[in-house]
Scaffold this motif. Sequence first.
Motif, short mmCIF file in Angstrom:
data_model
loop_
_atom_site.label_atom_id
_atom_site.label_comp_id
_atom_site.label_asym_id
_atom_site.label_seq_id
_atom_site.Cartn_x
_atom_site.Cartn_y
_atom_site.Cartn_z
N ARG A 1 40.74 47.70 46.77
CA ARG A 1 40.22 46.51 47.51
C ARG A 1 39.90 46.67 48.91
O ARG A 1 38.68 46.18 49.40
CB ARG A 1 41.42 45.24 47.22
CG ARG A 1 41.00 44.00 47.60
CD ARG A 1 41.89 42.83 47.48
NE ARG A 1 43.07 43.12 48.68
CZ ARG A 1 42.79 42.70 49.92
NH1 ARG A 1 41.74 42.25 50.38
NH2 ARG A 1 43.74 42.85 50.77
N LEU A 2 40.86 47.36 49.77
CA LEU A 2 40.39 47.46 51.11
C LEU A 2 39.50 48.71 51.40
O LEU A 2 38.88 48.52 52.42
CB LEU A 2 41.67 47.95 51.63
CG LEU A 2 42.85 46.68 51.84
CD1 LEU A 2 44.09 47.36 52.38
CD2 LEU A 2 42.26 45.70 52.59
N PHE B 1 39.26 55.10 40.83
CA PHE B 1 39.71 55.94 39.68
C PHE B 1 41.39 56.02 39.64
O PHE B 1 41.81 56.04 38.57
CB PHE B 1 39.22 57.46 39.81
CG PHE B 1 39.33 58.38 38.52
CD1 PHE B 1 38.43 58.62 37.32
CD2 PHE B 1 40.62 58.95 38.38
CE1 PHE B 1 38.90 59.12 36.25
CE2 PHE B 1 40.98 59.81 37.31
CZ PHE B 1 39.82 59.82 36.30
N GLY B 2 41.64 56.26 40.83
CA GLY B 2 43.26 56.24 41.08
C GLY B 2 43.87 54.96 40.41
O GLY B 2 44.83 55.10 40.07
N PHE B 3 43.16 53.95 40.84
CA PHE B 3 43.52 52.65 40.43
C PHE B 3 43.68 52.37 38.89
O PHE B 3 44.62 52.10 38.38
CB PHE B 3 42.83 51.23 40.92
CG PHE B 3 43.19 50.27 40.40
CD1 PHE B 3 44.57 49.50 40.58
CD2 PHE B 3 42.41 49.50 39.49
CE1 PHE B 3 44.60 48.34 39.94
CE2 PHE B 3 42.51 48.50 38.65
CZ PHE B 3 43.65 47.63 39.12
N LEU C 1 50.84 50.55 41.11
CA LEU C 1 49.65 49.88 40.59
C LEU C 1 49.35 48.93 41.84
O LEU C 1 48.33 48.74 42.09
CB LEU C 1 49.94 49.01 39.39
CG LEU C 1 49.03 48.41 38.88
CD1 LEU C 1 47.88 49.32 38.27
CD2 LEU C 1 49.53 47.70 37.72
N THR C 2 50.29 48.19 42.37
CA THR C 2 50.09 47.45 43.48
C THR C 2 49.25 47.98 44.71
O THR C 2 48.49 47.59 45.33
CB THR C 2 51.24 46.47 43.99
OG1 THR C 2 51.65 45.75 42.63
CG2 THR C 2 50.63 45.35 45.04
N VAL C 3 49.77 49.06 45.15
CA VAL C 3 49.30 49.77 46.09
C VAL C 3 48.06 50.29 45.87
O VAL C 3 47.25 50.38 46.61
CB VAL C 3 50.28 51.40 46.45
CG1 VAL C 3 49.78 52.17 47.26
CG2 VAL C 3 51.59 50.76 46.99
N SER C 4 47.84 50.78 44.60
CA SER C 4 46.37 51.38 44.20
C SER C 4 45.34 50.23 44.25
O SER C 4 44.10 50.28 44.62
CB SER C 4 46.53 52.21 42.96
OG SER C 4 47.26 53.12 43.08
#
Length: 170
Positions: A160-161, A111-113, A152-155
Motif C-alpha cells: 500500500r505504501l 508479488f510478495g503480498f 500478511l498485514t506487513v506485506s
Amino acid sequence: MAHTNRPTIIRLAVYWIIAAGMTGIISGLAFATGVVEWVYEDLQRPLWLPPVMILTWFWIAKTMVMALALWVVDRFGHGWARRVSIGLLVLLYLASGGWLAGFVILRDVTFGFYAILGSWVLTALALLVIGRAQKFAAALMWPIFAWTTFMLTVSFELMRLNTSMQLVGL
C-alpha cells in the motif's frame, strides 16, 4: 501404516536439518542481496515494523515449528487427513519459496503480498485439515497462522505504501 513403521526421532532431526537449511538460504539471500537495506532504508514502511533480527528469528522459529508439526502428523496422525496434512505442509514450504522469488529476488512488494496471501489461505486450510489428523500438530500450527497473519498485514502495508495501486474501499 502400522504404528511400528511410523517415523522415529531421526526423521524429526532430518526435518529440522532441512528446515534449518531452508531458513539459512532465505536469510542469507535476504542479507546478501541487500533486500534488508531495501526494506528498511529505501521503502516506505509502517512504523510498527519490527527490526530485521526479530523478523528473522520469528521466521526461523516458524519454519522449525512447521517441521515439528510435520513430524507429529507423520508419526501420530491418522486417517485420510494425515496424508493430506503432510501434503499441505510441504506446500507451505513451497509457498515460502514463492515469497522468496517475488519479494527477495524480484523485489516486488505486490508479488510478495500475493505470495503471503496464498500462504495465509494455505495455512488456514492446513490448520483445519491437520486438526482432523492430529490435535497437537494443529495446536502447533496456531502460532504459525498468527505469524502468517502478521506478515500478511506487513506485506499489505508495504504494498500500500509503495505502489501507486488504488485500492477501492480500503
